[in-house]
Design an enzyme around this catalytic site. Sequence first.
Site, PDB file in Angstrom:
ATOM      1  N   ASP A   8      -3.274  -3.064  -2.455  1.00 10.22           N
ATOM      2  CA  ASP A   8      -4.330  -2.045  -2.485  1.00 10.22           C
ATOM      3  C   ASP A   8      -4.206  -1.219  -3.766  1.00 10.22           C
ATOM      4  O   ASP A   8      -3.127  -1.141  -4.375  1.00 10.22           O
ATOM      5  CB  ASP A   8      -4.217  -1.122  -1.259  1.00 10.22           C
ATOM      6  CG  ASP A   8      -5.431  -0.203  -1.125  1.00 10.22           C
ATOM      7  OD1 ASP A   8      -5.296   0.882  -0.531  1.00 10.22           O
ATOM      8  OD2 ASP A   8      -6.518  -0.569  -1.625  1.00 10.22           O
ATOM      9  N   ASN A   9      -5.314  -0.596  -4.195  1.00 13.29           N
ATOM     10  CA  ASN A   9      -5.301   0.426  -5.256  1.00 13.29           C
ATOM     11  C   ASN A   9      -4.911  -0.066  -6.644  1.00 13.29           C
ATOM     12  O   ASN A   9      -4.330   0.688  -7.433  1.00 13.29           O
ATOM     13  CB  ASN A   9      -4.346   1.580  -4.879  1.00 13.29           C
ATOM     14  CG  ASN A   9      -4.606   2.110  -3.507  1.00 13.29           C
ATOM     15  OD1 ASN A   9      -3.732   2.022  -2.631  1.00 13.29           O
ATOM     16  ND2 ASN A   9      -5.796   2.620  -3.276  1.00 13.29           N
ATOM     17  N   GLU A  30     -11.461   4.124  -1.012  1.00 10.61           N
ATOM     18  CA  GLU A  30     -11.890   4.435   0.360  1.00 10.61           C
ATOM     19  C   GLU A  30     -12.746   5.701   0.428  1.00 10.61           C
ATOM     20  O   GLU A  30     -12.435   6.713  -0.160  1.00 10.61           O
ATOM     21  CB  GLU A  30     -10.678   4.565   1.299  1.00 10.61           C
ATOM     22  CG  GLU A  30      -9.564   5.469   0.819  1.00 10.61           C
ATOM     23  CD  GLU A  30      -8.479   4.727   0.060  1.00 10.61           C
ATOM     24  OE1 GLU A  30      -8.771   3.684  -0.540  1.00 10.61           O
ATOM     25  OE2 GLU A  30      -7.343   5.196   0.055  1.00 10.61           O
ATOM     26  N   ASP A  36       0.836  -1.204   0.000  1.00 15.61           N
ATOM     27  CA  ASP A  36       0.000   0.000   0.000  1.00 15.61           C
ATOM     28  C   ASP A  36       0.871   1.254   0.000  1.00 15.61           C
ATOM     29  O   ASP A  36       0.466   2.294   0.514  1.00 15.61           O
ATOM     30  CB  ASP A  36      -0.927  -0.008   1.224  1.00 15.61           C
ATOM     31  CG  ASP A  36      -2.065   0.999   1.085  1.00 15.61           C
ATOM     32  OD1 ASP A  36      -2.658   1.368   2.128  1.00 15.61           O
ATOM     33  OD2 ASP A  36      -2.352   1.432  -0.055  1.00 15.61           O
ATOM     34  N   LYS A  70       2.749   3.481  -5.665  1.00 18.21           N
ATOM     35  CA  LYS A  70       2.182   2.475  -6.589  1.00 18.21           C
ATOM     36  C   LYS A  70       3.202   1.979  -7.618  1.00 18.21           C
ATOM     37  O   LYS A  70       3.127   0.841  -8.050  1.00 18.21           O
ATOM     38  CB  LYS A  70       0.937   3.043  -7.280  1.00 18.21           C
ATOM     39  CG  LYS A  70      -0.087   3.578  -6.304  1.00 18.21           C
ATOM     40  CD  LYS A  70      -0.337   2.643  -5.111  1.00 18.21           C
ATOM     41  CE  LYS A  70      -0.991   3.370  -3.957  1.00 18.21           C
ATOM     42  NZ  LYS A  70      -0.976   2.575  -2.689  1.00 18.21           N
TER      43      LYS A  70
HETATM   44  C1  LIG Z   1       9.162   3.208  -1.848  1.00 18.97           C
HETATM   45  N1  LIG Z   1       9.397   2.676  -0.553  1.00 18.97           N
HETATM   46  C2  LIG Z   1       8.724   3.044   0.562  1.00 18.97           C
HETATM   47  N2  LIG Z   1       9.192   2.599   1.747  1.00 18.97           N
HETATM   48  C3  LIG Z   1       8.541   2.957   2.889  1.00 18.97           C
HETATM   49  N3  LIG Z   1       7.452   3.740   2.932  1.00 18.97           N
HETATM   50  C4  LIG Z   1       6.977   4.201   1.763  1.00 18.97           C
HETATM   51  C5  LIG Z   1       7.564   3.870   0.531  1.00 18.97           C
HETATM   52  N4  LIG Z   1       6.851   4.453  -0.468  1.00 18.97           N
HETATM   53  C6  LIG Z   1       5.849   5.134   0.122  1.00 18.97           C
HETATM   54  N5  LIG Z   1       5.921   4.986   1.470  1.00 18.97           N
HETATM   55  C7  LIG Z   1       4.976   5.497   2.458  1.00 18.97           C
HETATM   56  O1  LIG Z   1       3.739   4.807   2.189  1.00 18.97           O
HETATM   57  C8  LIG Z   1       2.668   5.759   2.116  1.00 18.97           C
HETATM   58  C9  LIG Z   1       2.331   5.999   0.694  1.00 18.97           C
HETATM   59  C10 LIG Z   1       1.207   5.528   0.168  1.00 18.97           C
HETATM   60  C11 LIG Z   1       0.876   5.813  -1.260  1.00 18.97           C
HETATM   61  N6  LIG Z   1      -0.552   5.604  -1.425  1.00 18.97           N
HETATM   62  C12 LIG Z   1      -1.217   6.311  -2.323  1.00 18.97           C
HETATM   63  O2  LIG Z   1      -0.659   7.090  -3.072  1.00 18.97           O
HETATM   64  C13 LIG Z   1      -2.681   6.156  -2.352  1.00 18.97           C
HETATM   65  C14 LIG Z   1      -3.422   7.095  -3.075  1.00 18.97           C
HETATM   66  C15 LIG Z   1      -4.808   7.026  -3.135  1.00 18.97           C
HETATM   67  C16 LIG Z   1      -5.551   8.030  -3.903  1.00 18.97           C
HETATM   68  C17 LIG Z   1      -6.592   7.641  -4.732  1.00 18.97           C
HETATM   69  C18 LIG Z   1      -7.294   8.601  -5.473  1.00 18.97           C
HETATM   70  C19 LIG Z   1      -6.960   9.945  -5.355  1.00 18.97           C
HETATM   71  F1  LIG Z   1      -7.652  10.883  -6.048  1.00 18.97           F
HETATM   72  C20 LIG Z   1      -5.922  10.338  -4.517  1.00 18.97           C
HETATM   73  C21 LIG Z   1      -5.214   9.388  -3.801  1.00 18.97           C
HETATM   74  C22 LIG Z   1      -5.492   6.001  -2.453  1.00 18.97           C
HETATM   75  C23 LIG Z   1      -4.749   5.058  -1.732  1.00 18.97           C
HETATM   76  O3  LIG Z   1      -5.361   4.044  -1.047  1.00 18.97           O
HETATM   77  C24 LIG Z   1      -3.359   5.110  -1.677  1.00 18.97           C
HETATM   78  O4  LIG Z   1      -2.686   4.133  -0.986  1.00 18.97           O
HETATM   79  C25 LIG Z   1       3.201   7.014   2.783  1.00 18.97           C
HETATM   80  O5  LIG Z   1       3.048   6.909   4.168  1.00 18.97           O
HETATM   81  C26 LIG Z   1       4.667   6.980   2.351  1.00 18.97           C
HETATM   82  O6  LIG Z   1       5.485   7.741   3.217  1.00 18.97           O
HETATM   83 MG   LIG Z   2      -3.987   2.512  -0.504  1.00 17.91          MG
END
Ligand SMILES: CNc1ncnc2c1ncn2[C@@H]1O[C@H](/C=C/CNC(=O)c2cc(-c3ccc(F)cc3)cc(O)c2O)[C@@H](O)[C@H]1O
Ligand SMILES: [Mg+2]
Length: 214
Positions: free
Chosen positions: A169-170, A199, A141, A144
């Site tokens: 997810d997603n 969600e 999650d 992406k």
């Molecule tokens: C790449 N390695 C990584 N290692 C550790 N943590 C990481 C990470 N990448 C990202 N993260 C963390 O995960 C999280 C990122 C999640 C990215 N999720 C999304 O972009 C997302 C985005 C949407 C979304 C859907 C529609 C919309 F209009 C706007 C947003 C819905 C979701 O359920 C999502 O999960 C943050 O907490 C970030 O700091």
């Molecule tokens: Mg998500």
Amino acid sequence: TQSTRPQRLLGAVQKNATRGDPRSVVQAIDQFCRQKEWAMNVGDEKGCILDSVVSEVNPATVLELGTYCGYSTVRIASRLPPHAKLITLEFNPDFAVVARQVIAWAGVEDKVHLVEGASGDWIPKMTEQFGVKTFDLVFLDHWKDRYLPDTKLMEECGLLRKGSILLADNVICPGTPDYLEYVRSSARYESQYFKSHLEYTKVEDGLEKSVFLG
Ligand SMILES: CNc1ncnc2c1ncn2[C@@H]1O[C@H](/C=C/CNC(=O)c2cc(-c3ccc(F)cc3)cc(O)c2O)[C@@H](O)[C@H]1O
Ligand SMILES: [Mg+2]
């Protein structure tokens, strides 16, 4: 100074949820996201699918990529058998600070190891740092465009065994096209799509459950 959305989400948990009651924490976050501010938690509808997969797999070892505020961390941890371990990776320190407090409020900290760092750095260190040989369940999650490279990295590091489950997810919104193509076309996975909604909205989204065949 201005608070951040995760800080306001944490405030809603501390105000409306009962300490030590994971269900009330999940409910407080869902209420906050429906009534006050949308946030990218897996949410209540997809969360029920997540719950059923966790209960079915009954995992001893779980890896979560992308903790954010700890919503899915709490959902998963509250359904783990005794002595099971959930390792969750989060590289944004501000989100990690909030997630730790959400996890503590829910009273599931004994089952959760929140690691502050990037999946690409930590996946290769899972065995040496945490003594984990393989994961029974992985919940993806995070960013992406990192689902596919991190899945390949887990394969290379031998962290997946015959029967390990990937739950992503997603896969529709925002979408993970390269990952979906890979798990659906690879002979090493048996994949299944669980149709749902993004969600707190009526937009289509879903979870992809993929069994690693070894
Ligand atoms: C790449 N390695 C990584 N290692 C550790 N943590 C990481 C990470 N990448 C990202 N993260 C963390 O995960 C999280 C990122 C999640 C990215 N999720 C999304 O972009 C997302 C985005 C949407 C979304 C859907 C529609 C919309 F209009 C706007 C947003 C819905 C979701 O359920 C999502 O999960 C943050 O907490 C970030 O700091
Ligand atoms: Mg998500």
